[in-house]
Scaffold this motif. Structure first.
Motif, mmCIF file in Angstrom:
data_model
loop_
_atom_site.group_PDB
_atom_site.id
_atom_site.type_symbol
_atom_site.label_atom_id
_atom_site.label_comp_id
_atom_site.label_asym_id
_atom_site.label_seq_id
_atom_site.Cartn_x
_atom_site.Cartn_y
_atom_site.Cartn_z
ATOM 1 N N LEU A 67 19.401 37.938 14.702
ATOM 2 C CA LEU A 67 18.738 39.059 15.270
ATOM 3 C C LEU A 67 18.634 40.197 14.430
ATOM 4 C CD1 LEU A 67 17.976 39.630 18.423
ATOM 5 C CD2 LEU A 67 20.527 40.895 18.318
ATOM 6 N N ALA A 248 16.601 41.987 23.719
ATOM 7 C CA ALA A 248 16.535 40.571 23.159
ATOM 8 C C ALA A 248 17.504 39.855 24.463
ATOM 9 C CB ALA A 248 17.602 40.383 22.016
ATOM 10 N N ALA A 258 12.857 37.867 21.598
ATOM 11 C CA ALA A 258 13.612 39.227 20.931
ATOM 12 C C ALA A 258 11.954 39.859 20.608
ATOM 13 C CB ALA A 258 14.309 39.136 19.917
#
Length: 293
Positions: A67, A248, A258
């Motif tokens: 992420l 996300a 995301a």
């Protein structure tokens, strides 16, 4: 590094994530591991995560998350109960050691430089006990002094924060006697007192009255407008859709989608898109005995 797994088969377009229901691609930010090197992510993101894993016994709470949270964004993290949101945020902020993976806060490797990383982040953790036998003023002062600030600076900031969060009259009251909403606000003051570059807030509006919630949102928007980054974990989809610019969706310890809020939700609401991705919705009227007429 492990890649974020697609919801179905891998899409031909690397910038899409497959919908579990219709197989159509929804444009989202490309999987970080497949398109951005860790070195590049460190410079471009307020928070960069690669291959994050955490197990509790036989249970995999976080299963290889990748992420990137852009600097200056208002980032929402949403998912069902048990999705791994709190575990992920705890590892990202130095509260829980991961089993595998790397995390950077503004280019600082969190678990290689823990003290330096913690200076960059303010944390409001859902359910974590405070030193509630201190008054509100004492608690925020203590939090400020722990970061190494001088007493004069801490005193000035504590005064500002108590006024900002409408807690001036409660500054001399023991935190144990605070309502749930007041406790949430004093915890937010503790997270902000050292002026961190990143704020990580786990369910910051739970138990907070509408007026206080509106004031907190204004404060956070101003913070982001000045260059700070806010990461919010929440179950309130409407709130995330209105407040955040990025989101996300996490389920079963993995990122399903995301990107910007508009990219993730497509042409529907964030709540509908969330349910579509996560699944589990039952269309039923309930048992006959529950129907009144």
């Amino acid at each position: 590094m492990p890649e974020t797994e697609p919801v179905e088969s891998a899409p031909q377009n690397p910038s899409g994530v497959q919908s579990p229901s219709d197989g159509q691609s929804t444009p989202v930010v490309p999987s970080p591991a497949s398109t951005v090197s860790p070195a590049a992510a460190q410079g471009a993101a307020a928070l960069a995560i690669r291959g994050l894993v955490k197990r509790f016994g036989d249970k995999v709470a976080v299963g290889g998350i990748d992420l990137d949270v852009p600097t200056g964004s208002f980032y929402g993290l949403v998912g069902p109960n048990g999705a791994g949101k709190t575990t992920t945020l705890s590892m990202a902020t130095g509260l829980l050691r991961p089993d595998a993976g790397q995390i950077w806060l503004h280019g600082v490797d969190v678990w290689q430089n823990l003290v330096e990383a913690k200076r960059l982040v303010g944390v409001l953790s859902d359910g974590v006990r405070l030193f509630d036998r201190l008054t509100g003023e004492q608690l925020v002062t203590y939090s400020g002094l722990l970061t190494g600030m001088d007493r004069a600076t801490v005193d000035e900031r504590v005064s500002d924060l108590l006024a900002l969060l409408d807690l001036e009259s409660a500054g001399g009251t023991l935190v144990v006697d605070y309502s749930a909403g007041m406790t949430k606000k004093i915890a937010l003051a503790c997270a902000m007192v050292h002026a961190p570059k990143v704020l990580v807030l786990d369910e910051p509006f739970e138990s907070v009255d509408p007026v206080s919630a509106a004031n907190i949102r204004d404060i956070l928007k101003s913070y982001v407008g000045s260059g700070g980054t806010v990461i919010v974990s929440s179950h309130a989809m409407d709130l995330v859709q209105r407040m955040c610019d990025h989101v996300a969706v996490i389920a079963a310890g993995r990122v399903l989608a995301a990107g910007t809020v508009d990219e993730v939700r497509g042409g529907s609401t964030l709540e509908d898109r969330f349910v579509e991705l996560v699944g589990g919705r039952h269309h039923a009227e309930g048992p006959e005995w529950l129907r009144i007429s």
